[in-house]
Design a protein around this motif. Structure first.
Motif, PDB file in Angstrom:
ATOM      1  N   CYS A 165       0.837  -1.204   0.000  1.00 38.03           N
ATOM      2  CA  CYS A 165       0.000   0.000   0.000  1.00 38.03           C
ATOM      3  C   CYS A 165       0.873   1.256   0.000  1.00 38.03           C
ATOM      4  N   ASP A 166       0.570   2.193  -0.883  1.00 41.06           N
ATOM      5  CA  ASP A 166       1.206   3.499  -0.872  1.00 41.06           C
ATOM      6  C   ASP A 166       0.548   4.378   0.186  1.00 41.06           C
ATOM      7  N   ARG A 167       1.231   5.469   0.494  1.00 43.80           N
ATOM      8  CA  ARG A 167       0.659   6.386   1.486  1.00 43.80           C
ATOM      9  C   ARG A 167      -0.636   7.003   0.976  1.00 43.80           C
ATOM     10  N   ASP A 168      -0.749   7.197  -0.344  1.00 40.74           N
ATOM     11  CA  ASP A 168      -1.977   7.782  -0.891  1.00 40.74           C
ATOM     12  C   ASP A 168      -3.149   6.815  -0.815  1.00 40.74           C
ATOM     13  N   GLN A 169      -2.878   5.512  -0.707  1.00 38.77           N
ATOM     14  CA  GLN A 169      -3.959   4.540  -0.632  1.00 38.77           C
ATOM     15  C   GLN A 169      -4.535   4.393   0.764  1.00 38.77           C
ATOM     16  N   PRO A 205       4.226  -2.855  10.489  1.00 35.98           N
ATOM     17  CA  PRO A 205       3.414  -2.422  11.631  1.00 35.98           C
ATOM     18  C   PRO A 205       3.279  -0.923  11.757  1.00 35.98           C
ATOM     19  N   GLY A 206       4.145  -0.138  11.092  1.00 36.20           N
ATOM     20  CA  GLY A 206       4.101   1.299  11.285  1.00 36.20           C
ATOM     21  C   GLY A 206       4.652   1.694  12.649  1.00 36.20           C
ATOM     22  N   PRO A 323       1.605   5.150   9.280  1.00 37.89           N
ATOM     23  CA  PRO A 323       1.742   3.884   8.552  1.00 37.89           C
ATOM     24  C   PRO A 323       3.199   3.573   8.224  1.00 37.89           C
ATOM     25  N   ASP A 324       3.426   2.326   7.850  1.00 34.60           N
ATOM     26  CA  ASP A 324       4.781   1.890   7.563  1.00 34.60           C
ATOM     27  C   ASP A 324       5.375   2.606   6.360  1.00 34.60           C
ATOM     28  N   ILE A 330      -1.375   9.505  10.557  1.00 27.79           N
ATOM     29  CA  ILE A 330      -2.719   9.369  10.001  1.00 27.79           C
ATOM     30  C   ILE A 330      -3.814   9.511  11.050  1.00 27.79           C
ATOM     31  N   ALA A 331      -3.497   9.343  12.349  1.00 31.18           N
ATOM     32  CA  ALA A 331      -4.532   9.420  13.384  1.00 31.18           C
ATOM     33  C   ALA A 331      -3.884   9.733  14.723  1.00 31.18           C
TER      34      ALA A 331
END
Length: 353
Positions: A165-169, A205-206, A323-324, A330-331
């Motif tokens: 997954c990309d950061r934009d996804q 895991p981020g 995210p990783d 993101i939160a």
């Protein structure tokens, strides 16, 4: 009488001839002498002959050892070749050609050899069937034995073809914090959604970072991974966490966390206040007498007293998940009334929807 005399004369003549022959032979070889180096040649020839015999014996022993070593391989190849030949023969014999009208089936005619050929073929076919049954018993059962209605798990289906997954996804991040229990423990989670239209795999895991606020002790707040037997008993068992998370479009994953206050402080992990304090200032009416002049002097000295510092904000710890694939975070999630403790976190866990 005459015959006897002739015989004796012939014998005497033959005896004389034999003696003469012996003398002639002895005279012929009497002058022969061995060569001067004959003894030396014999001394060299005898050891050479023994050496050749020894080499011949060693070569024969080596050939015997090599033959014994190669014999199992030769037998295996011969056995395999016979099995393959038998299989081809059985296959060819199993292909029956259409019988012409008026002809008799094999093994029924009057020929003397036909019944024996049919029995041999039946014996070979039975042996081949036993071999095939043995092979079928050793083969693993195919996956198609499961009911046709049960579809394979998304992880096993999309893992080989799903990119990271990309950061934009990843988007629509949110953080939730539950109420504290009687021991001050707080549980919560971060939620991240695959906002794209493609299937992707969560790369890792981020990170979960903790930021103390107010009077929280920055040196006594830490973030660690959730492991079996730790204090965060309300989190999922780490052994059940998936090795990778495949997100369908619109599907989310969660990272759960737990706040465990420090055990050497109060319910919220804050240090207890000290027992001693500054004595209160005497009131205006507490003296023996208050003269107007003293009141006026106190009024004049009041502006010189420094202002009290502003009140300290209440303690809190703000958690953030990144995210990783990298920034930005993101939160966020805020744990109120928290001073010192440990944050235990899980890895990404796919949600049902």
């Amino acid at each position: 009488m005459h015959d006897a005399g002739v015989t004796d004369a012939g014998a005497s003549d033959g005896g004389m001839d034999e003696q003469t022959l012996r003398q002639l032979l002895q005279g012929a070889v009497g002058s022969i002498e061995p060569a001067p180096d004959s003894l030396e040649q014999i001394r060299r020839a005898v050891p050479a002959r023994r050496t050749r015999r020894r080499q011949a014996l060693v070569g024969a022993a080596a050939a015997l050892i090599l033959g014994g070593t190669a014999l199992p391989a030769v037998l295996h190849v011969a056995t395999t070749g016979d099995a393959v030949e038998d299989r081809h023969t059985n296959t060819a014999s199993s292909q029956h050609t259409p019988e012409e009208p008026g002809t008799e089936p094999e093994g029924v005619g009057d020929g003397g050899g036909r019944p024996d050929e049919g029995e041999a073929r039946n014996h070979d076919e039975k042996r081949e069937e036993h071999k095939e049954e043995g092979k079928k018993g050793n083969e693993p059962k195919p996956a198609a034995s499961s009911p046709a209605g049960n579809l394979p798990a998304p992880t096993s289906t999309f893992a080989p073809v799903s990119p990271t997954c990309d950061r934009d996804q990843l988007g629509k991040g949110s953080g939730t914090v539950g109420p504290a229990d009687r021991d001050g423990r707080v549980y919560g989670a971060f939620r991240v959604v695959n906002v794209s239209r493609a299937v992707c795999t969560v790369g890792g895991p981020g990170t979960v970072a903790a930021s103390p606020r107010g009077s929280a002790e920055s040196g006594r707040v830490s973030v660690v991974d959730h492991t079996p037997g730790d204090a965060a008993t309300g989190l999922p068992d780490p052994s059940t966490e998936p090795s990778e998370v495949i997100l369908q479009p619109g599907q989310a994953y969660e990272v759960k966390f737990a706040w465990i206050p420090a055990s050497d402080a109060g319910r919220n992990g804050c240090a207890k206040p000290g027992g001693g304090g500054s004595s209160p200032a005497p009131s205006a009416g507490s003296g023996a007498s208050a003269s107007p002049a003293g009141s006026a002097a106190a009024t004049q000295q009041q502006p010189s007293v420094p202002d009290s510092p502003p009140p300290t904000p209440p303690p809190a710890v703000v958690l953030s998940h990144t995210p990783d694939v990298g920034e930005p975070a993101i939160a966020d999630a805020k744990i109120d009334d928290a001073c010192a403790g440990t944050v235990y976190r899980t890895g990404p866990i796919a949600t049902a929807s």
